[in-house]
Design a protein around this motif. Structure first.
Motif, mmCIF file in Angstrom:
data_model
loop_
_atom_site.group_PDB
_atom_site.id
_atom_site.type_symbol
_atom_site.label_atom_id
_atom_site.label_comp_id
_atom_site.label_asym_id
_atom_site.label_seq_id
_atom_site.Cartn_x
_atom_site.Cartn_y
_atom_site.Cartn_z
ATOM 1 N N TYR A 76 0.832 -1.206 0.000
ATOM 2 C CA TYR A 76 0.000 0.000 0.000
ATOM 3 C C TYR A 76 0.866 1.256 0.000
ATOM 4 O O TYR A 76 0.554 2.236 -0.696
ATOM 5 C CB TYR A 76 -0.927 0.008 1.212
ATOM 6 N N SER A 77 1.951 1.230 0.766
ATOM 7 C CA SER A 77 2.839 2.387 0.834
ATOM 8 C C SER A 77 3.444 2.705 -0.529
ATOM 9 O O SER A 77 3.566 3.879 -0.918
ATOM 10 C CB SER A 77 3.954 2.136 1.858
ATOM 11 N N PHE A 79 2.130 1.964 -3.508
ATOM 12 C CA PHE A 79 1.081 2.489 -4.379
ATOM 13 C C PHE A 79 0.688 3.915 -3.993
ATOM 14 O O PHE A 79 0.432 4.757 -4.855
ATOM 15 C CB PHE A 79 -0.145 1.578 -4.337
ATOM 16 N N GLN A 80 0.645 4.175 -2.700
ATOM 17 C CA GLN A 80 0.291 5.522 -2.244
ATOM 18 C C GLN A 80 1.317 6.536 -2.728
ATOM 19 O O GLN A 80 0.967 7.618 -3.206
ATOM 20 C CB GLN A 80 0.191 5.549 -0.719
ATOM 21 N N SER A 81 2.595 6.183 -2.609
ATOM 22 C CA SER A 81 3.656 7.092 -3.049
ATOM 23 C C SER A 81 3.609 7.316 -4.558
ATOM 24 O O SER A 81 3.952 8.396 -5.041
ATOM 25 C CB SER A 81 5.027 6.533 -2.655
ATOM 26 N N GLY A 83 0.876 7.217 -6.350
ATOM 27 C CA GLY A 83 -0.409 7.768 -6.754
ATOM 28 C C GLY A 83 -1.298 6.788 -7.487
ATOM 29 O O GLY A 83 -2.109 7.183 -8.329
ATOM 30 N N PRO A 85 -4.344 4.220 -7.144
ATOM 31 C CA PRO A 85 -5.405 3.825 -6.220
ATOM 32 C C PRO A 85 -5.624 2.314 -6.209
ATOM 33 O O PRO A 85 -5.338 1.619 -7.184
ATOM 34 C CB PRO A 85 -6.639 4.549 -6.771
ATOM 35 N N SER A 108 -12.391 2.686 -3.640
ATOM 36 C CA SER A 108 -10.952 2.724 -3.347
ATOM 37 C C SER A 108 -10.752 2.751 -1.839
ATOM 38 O O SER A 108 -11.627 3.185 -1.086
ATOM 39 C CB SER A 108 -10.302 3.949 -3.992
ATOM 40 N N ALA A 110 -8.380 3.732 1.670
ATOM 41 C CA ALA A 110 -7.510 4.793 2.158
ATOM 42 C C ALA A 110 -6.434 4.267 3.091
ATOM 43 O O ALA A 110 -5.678 5.032 3.685
ATOM 44 C CB ALA A 110 -8.331 5.869 2.876
ATOM 45 N N ASP A 111 -6.369 2.939 3.212
ATOM 46 C CA ASP A 111 -5.334 2.335 4.069
ATOM 47 C C ASP A 111 -5.222 0.863 3.693
ATOM 48 O O ASP A 111 -6.055 0.326 2.954
ATOM 49 C CB ASP A 111 -5.713 2.476 5.543
ATOM 50 N N GLN A 193 7.172 7.652 -11.321
ATOM 51 C CA GLN A 193 6.712 6.413 -10.686
ATOM 52 C C GLN A 193 7.864 5.630 -10.090
ATOM 53 O O GLN A 193 7.779 5.087 -8.993
ATOM 54 C CB GLN A 193 5.971 5.555 -11.719
ATOM 55 N N ALA A 200 9.509 4.813 -1.475
ATOM 56 C CA ALA A 200 8.701 4.000 -0.566
ATOM 57 C C ALA A 200 9.507 2.822 -0.033
ATOM 58 O O ALA A 200 9.432 2.474 1.148
ATOM 59 C CB ALA A 200 7.444 3.503 -1.285
#
Length: 223
Positions: A76-77, A79-81, A83, A85, A108, A110-111, A193, A200
């Motif tokens: 998740y970290s 993908f979050q970095s 951008g 979803p 989507s 959020a965690d 990317q 990350a």
């Protein structure tokens, strides 16, 4: 739009996988044409860090969204970095997952939706690489079971099923051409990317090192 669906098989009618980092395959789908490409998950046999390695690969392939059953904090970290979803999908086929995404029926997250290492037990059975037991990894114990050694990339690349399953080849030059891979990077990733994915990974390694040093201090203090 290019999305990726975690899968237990190599085509659109295969069952979607409920796990991300240790699913048997990733099916990349163009949501407009439904052209797809199934890619074997080489990280499924990793002793640890499968989520990070797999997420880096998916980002490097240019996926604009991820559809899966669950995703751990490490992936998740990444993908979050980057951008990218993540959308959760329950039981069904890869095709049904894509249709659910296209119709806006998926939400989507959020965690992270799973704890680190949750997919290790599930990956051993029913996968596309029989006999690759996952073992118990190198967990540190006392709540530090994320394991040692995250890996800095997918240097071996991902094996592809068949010959693309109808996915059209990217142009060799021009605006749509993939960027050549930098040393240790992923082919097809944009510079932003790749930088986000590596940042990350670096953060995860720093956090892990901090935990290891803290545990060493505790053990040395008990002597």
């Amino acid at each position: 739009m290019k999305i990726v669906v975690t899968s237990n098989g190599a085509d659109l009618d295969a069952p979607a996988s409920p796990i991300f980092g240790r699913c048997p395959a990733y099916v990349f789908v163009d949501t407009e044409s439904m052209a797809y490409e199934a890619v074997e998950n080489q990280a499924i046999g990793a002793g640890s860090g499968a989520g990070i390695q797999a997420a880096q690969f998916v980002v490097g392939q240019g996926a604009q969204a991820v559809v899966t059953g669950n995703v751990g904090p490490n992936a998740y970290s990444v993908f979050q970095s980057a951008g990218v979803p993540i959308y959760l999908f329950g039981e069904g086929t890869v095709r049904e997952a894509v249709e659910a995404f296209k119709s806006g029926r998926l939400q989507s997250i959020a965690d992270a939706s799973a704890q680190a290492g949750m997919g290790m037990g599930a990956a051993g059975g029913g996968g596309m690489q029989p006999g690759m037991g996952m073992g118990r990894g190198m967990g540190m114990g006392r709540g530090m079971g994320r394991g040692m050694g995250r890996g800095m990339g997918m240097g071996r690349g991902m094996g592809r099923f068949g010959q693309g399953y109808g996915a059209s080849a990217p142009p060799a030059s021009g605006p749509g051409a993939p960027r050549p891979a930098a040393p240790g990077g992923q082919p097809g990733a944009t510079r932003q990317q790749e930088v986000a994915a590596l940042r990350a990974t670096a953060k995860q390694l720093q956090d892990q090192l901090s935990q290891v040093m803290h545990r060493l201090e505790q053990l040395e203090g008990e002597e």
